[in-house]
Design an enzyme around this catalytic site. Sequence first.
Site, PDB file in Angstrom:
ATOM      1  N   PRO A  79       0.729  -1.094  -0.147  1.00 31.95           N
ATOM      2  CA  PRO A  79       0.027   0.067  -0.144  1.00 31.95           C
ATOM      3  C   PRO A  79       0.826   1.459   0.066  1.00 31.95           C
ATOM      4  O   PRO A  79       1.978   1.280   0.694  1.00 31.95           O
ATOM      5  CB  PRO A  79      -0.930  -0.398   1.359  1.00 31.95           C
ATOM      6  CG  PRO A  79      -0.394  -1.473   1.976  1.00 31.95           C
ATOM      7  CD  PRO A  79       0.339  -2.022   1.072  1.00 31.95           C
ATOM      8  N   ALA A  82       1.993   4.061   3.400  1.00 30.71           N
ATOM      9  CA  ALA A  82       1.511   3.254   4.503  1.00 30.71           C
ATOM     10  C   ALA A  82       2.579   2.916   5.649  1.00 30.71           C
ATOM     11  O   ALA A  82       2.269   2.395   6.482  1.00 30.71           O
ATOM     12  CB  ALA A  82       0.486   2.213   4.025  1.00 30.71           C
ATOM     13  N   GLY A  83       3.751   3.294   5.186  1.00 29.73           N
ATOM     14  CA  GLY A  83       4.747   2.936   6.242  1.00 29.73           C
ATOM     15  C   GLY A  83       5.309   1.708   5.663  1.00 29.73           C
ATOM     16  O   GLY A  83       6.237   1.211   6.620  1.00 29.73           O
ATOM     17  N   SER A  87       7.493   3.647  -2.013  1.00 30.79           N
ATOM     18  CA  SER A  87       8.085   4.390  -2.657  1.00 30.79           C
ATOM     19  C   SER A  87       9.773   3.986  -3.010  1.00 30.79           C
ATOM     20  O   SER A  87      10.197   3.745  -4.318  1.00 30.79           O
ATOM     21  CB  SER A  87       8.084   5.944  -2.225  1.00 30.79           C
ATOM     22  OG  SER A  87       8.614   6.211  -1.105  1.00 30.79           O
ATOM     23  N   ALA A  88      10.181   3.729  -1.933  1.00 34.48           N
ATOM     24  CA  ALA A  88      11.617   3.051  -2.002  1.00 34.48           C
ATOM     25  C   ALA A  88      11.755   1.865  -2.787  1.00 34.48           C
ATOM     26  O   ALA A  88      12.580   1.728  -3.484  1.00 34.48           O
ATOM     27  CB  ALA A  88      12.203   2.685  -0.381  1.00 34.48           C
ATOM     28  N   ALA A  89      10.511   0.753  -2.550  1.00 37.45           N
ATOM     29  CA  ALA A  89      10.469  -0.549  -3.602  1.00 37.45           C
ATOM     30  C   ALA A  89      10.417  -0.063  -5.220  1.00 37.45           C
ATOM     31  O   ALA A  89      11.045  -0.684  -5.928  1.00 37.45           O
ATOM     32  CB  ALA A  89       9.350  -1.291  -3.127  1.00 37.45           C
ATOM     33  N   ASP A 117      14.924   2.799   4.134  1.00 38.41           N
ATOM     34  CA  ASP A 117      13.903   2.207   3.363  1.00 38.41           C
ATOM     35  C   ASP A 117      14.862   1.649   2.246  1.00 38.41           C
ATOM     36  O   ASP A 117      14.423   0.647   1.626  1.00 38.41           O
ATOM     37  CB  ASP A 117      12.686   3.285   2.875  1.00 38.41           C
ATOM     38  CG  ASP A 117      11.778   3.647   4.011  1.00 38.41           C
ATOM     39  OD1 ASP A 117      12.414   3.450   5.094  1.00 38.41           O
ATOM     40  OD2 ASP A 117      10.697   4.062   3.606  1.00 38.41           O
TER      41      ASP A 117
HETATM   42  C1  MEV Z   1       9.860   6.601   6.857  1.00 30.53           C
HETATM   43  O1  MEV Z   1       9.373   5.536   6.096  1.00 30.53           O
HETATM   44  C2  MEV Z   1      10.878   6.463   7.625  1.00 30.53           C
HETATM   45  C3  MEV Z   1      11.348   7.786   8.601  1.00 30.53           C
HETATM   46  O2  MEV Z   1      12.416   7.574   9.448  1.00 30.53           O
HETATM   47  C4  MEV Z   1      11.782   8.780   7.355  1.00 30.53           C
HETATM   48  C5  MEV Z   1      13.333   8.139   6.648  1.00 30.53           C
HETATM   49  O3  MEV Z   1      13.859   7.548   7.431  1.00 30.53           O
HETATM   50  O4  MEV Z   1      13.481   8.317   5.532  1.00 30.53           O
HETATM   51  C6  MEV Z   1      10.172   8.681   8.994  1.00 30.53           C
END
Ligand code: MEV
Length: 328
Positions: free
Chosen positions: A112, A115-116, A120-122, A164
């Site tokens: 998703p 959503a954490g 985007s990194a993937a 990430d």
């Molecule tokens: C975001 O997935 C994680 C944060 O620590 C930002 C980052 O590490 O780039 C909030």
Amino acid sequence: MTTSSAPGKVYLFGEHAVVYGEPAVPCAIERRARVTAERRDDERVRVQANDLTLDGFAVTWGGETGTRPDVDVPRPLVEAATGYIDGAIEQALDAAGEPAAGFDVTVESDIPLGAGLGSSAAVVVAGIDAATRELGVELSSESLADRAYQVEHDVQDGQASRADTFCSAMGGAVRVRGDDCRRIEDVPTLPFVVGYDGNTGDTGELVAGVRKLKDTYGFAADTIGSIGDLVRTGELALRDGDIEELGRLMDFNHGLLSAVGVSSRSLDTMVWAAREAGALGAKLTGAGGGGCIVALDRTEQTHTALEYTPGCEDAFRAELDGEGVRPE
Ligand code: MEV
């Protein structure tokens, strides 16, 4: 036509604090973004996103990668489809020594967006890999991680850590502290359960909010330092395979993240549902504000409880994915 995939991730510990040089331990999970790149005859870039909360969204832009498309879609979603892909293509052209090439890019993802879980990194890691391979060049995972970080760094106005992108490129559990990134070997089985509230947090805004608190209050800066101490303790528990201790530390980490204002009512509700169901520990994962929590539970109870928790849109088990980016 070349397709590559890269995994999403959960943070066992350390998000936000990692932005200020503290260590973090993200873990890749078996949910992937797949990017297909096919070279075009012209220098344009066409992106088709199939399953990225952008169902059926397609946009073409180009000649120069700096030209932004004008489309009526919320900004974070457009950035997902263009800013990150644009950056990935730019990195691929640079790596291949081809200043001008266009691509048809297709993005499919079961991570998703926003959503954490490192969507985007993937997408960026898989995008650089697919586009460079399409141009006949193969980059190492380390080089892909580095180039993907440059993209996230630019799109997120210099606020992104390497966590990430390194985790997605390498797979497995990793330790990130500033520019020092490494894989953690011999990790025990981590029984992750993820709960997703269907919401999206704005990473840039959340990181800026934490920075402001940290610059305003000494005790907020101390909280960031405490997260770093907690991560160091967590690394020892991980090395010892002490899952119970990992759970306790996840609970503590969630409390510290709440203190710096990045939790939300729905994230807290899911965290408490997991704890009451007997999870060993639960915390938000990623930037927060909405999105996902991650819990540790060897039984099915947390999964079942989350499925019945109001505000939890999706709950799933997530296995650690030992493999990072790969050609498909
Ligand atoms: C975001 O997935 C994680 C944060 O620590 C930002 C980052 O590490 O780039 C909030």
